[in-house]
Design a protein around this motif. Sequence first.
Motif, PDB file in Angstrom:
ATOM      1  N   GLY A  17     -81.084 -69.835  31.813  1.00  0.00           N
ATOM      2  CA  GLY A  17     -79.667 -69.952  32.186  1.00  0.00           C
ATOM      3  C   GLY A  17     -79.454 -69.542  33.717  1.00  0.00           C
ATOM      4  N   GLY A  18     -80.194 -69.755  34.622  1.00  0.00           N
ATOM      5  CA  GLY A  18     -80.079 -69.268  35.823  1.00  0.00           C
ATOM      6  C   GLY A  18     -80.494 -67.797  35.944  1.00  0.00           C
ATOM      7  N   LEU A  19     -80.867 -66.914  35.234  1.00  0.00           N
ATOM      8  CA  LEU A  19     -81.124 -65.491  35.262  1.00  0.00           C
ATOM      9  C   LEU A  19     -82.482 -65.381  35.134  1.00  0.00           C
ATOM     10  CD1 LEU A  19     -78.254 -64.238  33.194  1.00  0.00           C
ATOM     11  CD2 LEU A  19     -78.068 -64.435  35.459  1.00  0.00           C
ATOM     12  N   THR A  20     -82.917 -64.222  35.826  1.00  0.00           N
ATOM     13  CA  THR A  20     -84.289 -63.887  35.779  1.00  0.00           C
ATOM     14  C   THR A  20     -84.905 -63.584  34.359  1.00  0.00           C
ATOM     15  OG1 THR A  20     -84.307 -63.266  38.002  1.00  0.00           O
ATOM     16  CG2 THR A  20     -86.228 -62.273  36.765  1.00  0.00           C
ATOM     17  N   ALA A  21     -85.984 -64.134  33.992  1.00  0.00           N
ATOM     18  CA  ALA A  21     -86.413 -63.787  32.555  1.00  0.00           C
ATOM     19  C   ALA A  21     -86.745 -62.234  32.477  1.00  0.00           C
ATOM     20  CB  ALA A  21     -87.418 -64.652  32.350  1.00  0.00           C
ATOM     21  N   LEU A  22     -86.729 -61.635  31.200  1.00  0.00           N
ATOM     22  CA  LEU A  22     -87.270 -60.367  31.027  1.00  0.00           C
ATOM     23  C   LEU A  22     -88.717 -60.491  30.560  1.00  0.00           C
ATOM     24  CD1 LEU A  22     -86.443 -57.249  31.249  1.00  0.00           C
ATOM     25  CD2 LEU A  22     -85.565 -57.455  29.094  1.00  0.00           C
ATOM     26  N   ASP A  23     -89.750 -59.431  31.058  1.00  0.00           N
ATOM     27  CA  ASP A  23     -90.964 -59.302  30.409  1.00  0.00           C
ATOM     28  C   ASP A  23     -91.131 -57.865  29.989  1.00  0.00           C
ATOM     29  OD1 ASP A  23     -91.098 -58.316  33.126  1.00  0.00           O
ATOM     30  OD2 ASP A  23     -93.497 -58.381  33.023  1.00  0.00           O
ATOM     31  N   ASN A  24     -92.196 -57.702  29.255  1.00  0.00           N
ATOM     32  CA  ASN A  24     -92.389 -56.361  28.663  1.00  0.00           C
ATOM     33  C   ASN A  24     -92.795 -55.229  29.617  1.00  0.00           C
ATOM     34  OD1 ASN A  24     -94.756 -57.840  28.519  1.00  0.00           O
ATOM     35  ND2 ASN A  24     -95.441 -56.311  27.268  1.00  0.00           N
ATOM     36  N   ASN A  25     -93.036 -55.791  30.982  1.00  0.00           N
ATOM     37  CA  ASN A  25     -93.565 -54.695  31.864  1.00  0.00           C
ATOM     38  C   ASN A  25     -92.356 -54.058  32.809  1.00  0.00           C
ATOM     39  OD1 ASN A  25     -96.172 -55.000  31.342  1.00  0.00           O
ATOM     40  ND2 ASN A  25     -96.432 -56.689  32.676  1.00  0.00           N
ATOM     41  N   SER A  26     -91.410 -54.646  32.444  1.00  0.00           N
ATOM     42  CA  SER A  26     -90.114 -54.222  33.181  1.00  0.00           C
ATOM     43  C   SER A  26     -89.448 -52.832  32.359  1.00  0.00           C
ATOM     44  CB  SER A  26     -88.702 -55.345  33.015  1.00  0.00           C
ATOM     45  OG  SER A  26     -89.302 -56.557  33.833  1.00  0.00           O
ATOM     46  N   THR A  27     -88.525 -52.111  33.304  1.00  0.00           N
ATOM     47  CA  THR A  27     -88.043 -50.985  32.887  1.00  0.00           C
ATOM     48  C   THR A  27     -86.493 -50.976  33.106  1.00  0.00           C
ATOM     49  OG1 THR A  27     -88.493 -49.809  34.889  1.00  0.00           O
ATOM     50  CG2 THR A  27     -90.106 -49.641  32.987  1.00  0.00           C
ATOM     51  N   CYS A  28     -85.540 -50.179  32.487  1.00  0.00           N
ATOM     52  CA  CYS A  28     -84.325 -49.955  32.921  1.00  0.00           C
ATOM     53  C   CYS A  28     -84.036 -48.525  32.835  1.00  0.00           C
ATOM     54  CB  CYS A  28     -83.538 -50.688  31.565  1.00  0.00           C
ATOM     55  SG  CYS A  28     -81.982 -50.832  31.998  1.00  0.00           S
ATOM     56  N   ALA A  29     -83.233 -48.185  34.090  1.00  0.00           N
ATOM     57  CA  ALA A  29     -82.936 -46.851  33.989  1.00  0.00           C
ATOM     58  C   ALA A  29     -81.671 -46.648  33.473  1.00  0.00           C
ATOM     59  CB  ALA A  29     -82.643 -46.304  35.682  1.00  0.00           C
ATOM     60  N   CYS A  30     -81.786 -45.201  32.652  1.00  0.00           N
ATOM     61  CA  CYS A  30     -80.458 -44.513  32.280  1.00  0.00           C
ATOM     62  C   CYS A  30     -79.749 -43.721  33.143  1.00  0.00           C
ATOM     63  CB  CYS A  30     -80.896 -43.898  30.820  1.00  0.00           C
ATOM     64  SG  CYS A  30     -79.454 -43.136  30.094  1.00  0.00           S
ATOM     65  N   THR A  31     -78.483 -43.648  33.285  1.00  0.00           N
ATOM     66  CA  THR A  31     -77.842 -42.712  34.237  1.00  0.00           C
ATOM     67  C   THR A  31     -78.497 -41.315  34.049  1.00  0.00           C
ATOM     68  OG1 THR A  31     -75.908 -44.127  34.235  1.00  0.00           O
ATOM     69  CG2 THR A  31     -75.509 -41.907  34.865  1.00  0.00           C
ATOM     70  N   TRP A  32     -78.808 -40.738  32.860  1.00  0.00           N
ATOM     71  CA  TRP A  32     -79.168 -39.527  32.563  1.00  0.00           C
ATOM     72  C   TRP A  32     -80.676 -39.243  32.915  1.00  0.00           C
ATOM     73  CZ3 TRP A  32     -74.686 -38.550  33.058  1.00  0.00           C
ATOM     74  CH2 TRP A  32     -73.541 -38.995  32.282  1.00  0.00           C
ATOM     75  N   ALA A  33     -81.303 -40.244  33.670  1.00  0.00           N
ATOM     76  CA  ALA A  33     -82.650 -39.912  34.281  1.00  0.00           C
ATOM     77  C   ALA A  33     -83.675 -40.535  33.386  1.00  0.00           C
ATOM     78  CB  ALA A  33     -82.856 -38.352  34.703  1.00  0.00           C
ATOM     79  N   GLY A  34     -83.483 -41.060  32.382  1.00  0.00           N
ATOM     80  CA  GLY A  34     -84.385 -41.728  31.418  1.00  0.00           C
ATOM     81  C   GLY A  34     -84.786 -43.097  31.966  1.00  0.00           C
ATOM     82  N   GLU A  35     -86.061 -43.313  31.604  1.00  0.00           N
ATOM     83  CA  GLU A  35     -86.698 -44.611  31.823  1.00  0.00           C
ATOM     84  C   GLU A  35     -86.685 -45.269  30.381  1.00  0.00           C
ATOM     85  OE1 GLU A  35     -89.547 -46.019  35.055  1.00  0.00           O
ATOM     86  OE2 GLU A  35     -90.768 -45.592  33.329  1.00  0.00           O
ATOM     87  N   ILE A  36     -86.313 -46.500  30.431  1.00  0.00           N
ATOM     88  CA  ILE A  36     -86.353 -47.355  29.167  1.00  0.00           C
ATOM     89  C   ILE A  36     -87.457 -48.143  29.481  1.00  0.00           C
ATOM     90  CG2 ILE A  36     -85.127 -48.870  27.490  1.00  0.00           C
ATOM     91  CD1 ILE A  36     -82.637 -47.375  28.604  1.00  0.00           C
ATOM     92  N   SER A  37     -88.456 -48.500  28.335  1.00  0.00           N
ATOM     93  CA  SER A  37     -89.630 -49.303  28.539  1.00  0.00           C
ATOM     94  C   SER A  37     -89.850 -49.901  27.230  1.00  0.00           C
ATOM     95  CB  SER A  37     -91.085 -48.612  29.061  1.00  0.00           C
ATOM     96  OG  SER A  37     -91.048 -47.566  28.345  1.00  0.00           O
ATOM     97  N   PHE A  38     -90.782 -50.961  27.427  1.00  0.00           N
ATOM     98  CA  PHE A  38     -91.077 -51.734  26.181  1.00  0.00           C
ATOM     99  C   PHE A  38     -92.394 -51.189  25.413  1.00  0.00           C
ATOM    100  CE2 PHE A  38     -88.621 -54.539  28.417  1.00  0.00           C
ATOM    101  CZ  PHE A  38     -88.099 -55.249  27.538  1.00  0.00           C
ATOM    102  N   SER A  39     -92.257 -50.980  24.217  1.00  0.00           N
ATOM    103  CA  SER A  39     -93.571 -50.669  23.348  1.00  0.00           C
ATOM    104  C   SER A  39     -94.309 -51.961  22.816  1.00  0.00           C
ATOM    105  CB  SER A  39     -93.182 -49.790  22.126  1.00  0.00           C
ATOM    106  OG  SER A  39     -92.581 -48.639  22.550  1.00  0.00           O
ATOM    107  N   ASP A  40     -93.114 -52.991  22.623  1.00  0.00           N
ATOM    108  CA  ASP A  40     -93.616 -54.336  22.128  1.00  0.00           C
ATOM    109  C   ASP A  40     -92.641 -55.385  22.800  1.00  0.00           C
ATOM    110  OD1 ASP A  40     -94.967 -55.903  20.195  1.00  0.00           O
ATOM    111  OD2 ASP A  40     -93.157 -56.107  19.320  1.00  0.00           O
ATOM    112  N   ALA A  41     -92.989 -56.601  22.893  1.00  0.00           N
ATOM    113  CA  ALA A  41     -92.258 -57.612  23.649  1.00  0.00           C
ATOM    114  C   ALA A  41     -91.310 -58.106  22.729  1.00  0.00           C
ATOM    115  CB  ALA A  41     -93.037 -58.514  24.490  1.00  0.00           C
ATOM    116  N   GLY A  42     -91.658 -58.101  21.351  1.00  0.00           N
ATOM    117  CA  GLY A  42     -91.114 -58.647  20.362  1.00  0.00           C
ATOM    118  C   GLY A  42     -91.685 -60.215  20.010  1.00  0.00           C
ATOM    119  N   GLU A  43     -92.503 -60.222  20.665  1.00  0.00           N
ATOM    120  CA  GLU A  43     -93.443 -61.690  20.377  1.00  0.00           C
ATOM    121  C   GLU A  43     -94.421 -61.570  21.234  1.00  0.00           C
ATOM    122  OE1 GLU A  43     -93.954 -64.511  22.732  1.00  0.00           O
ATOM    123  OE2 GLU A  43     -93.679 -63.002  24.097  1.00  0.00           O
TER     124      GLU A  43
END
Length: 129
Positions: free
Chosen positions: A97-123
């Motif tokens: 839909g015109g947005l960059t696809a997400l893969d299981n090597n990506s991370t997301c930052a939490c404001t409280w200094a945490g790093e969110i990562s994937f254990s499993d891509a879901g497929e």
Amino acid sequence: MANLACSGATLSCSYGTATSALTILPTNEVNADSMPAATIEDYSPLVNIMSFGECSSETNPAVIAATAAANGVQTPAPCVPATVTPWSPGIADVTIGGLTALDNNSTCACTWAGEISFSDAGEEDVTLS
């Protein structure tokens, strides 16, 4: 190689006590293994990214308050994800839909200094390279 992330992917936070599942609303209109595929814009707290149990980050105001109430003994508090920026890096040459696809090597930052990562891509059937 990476796998396309989809709804149901398993996530973990560096300060959380439990794993969580990525939730993707069916508005993306692209499925992987019958589940909605994710983009880097799927980072809304308590919509896409659910609680990780309890948070132990010393920068989280709830943890600071709980620790103060426990006379300085480090005390976790309920996790309420505080994500305000998209996942990174995603797969720049794959869009949904015109947005960059997400893969299981990506991370997301939490404001409280945490790093969110994937254990499993879901497929496992959609491999990105």
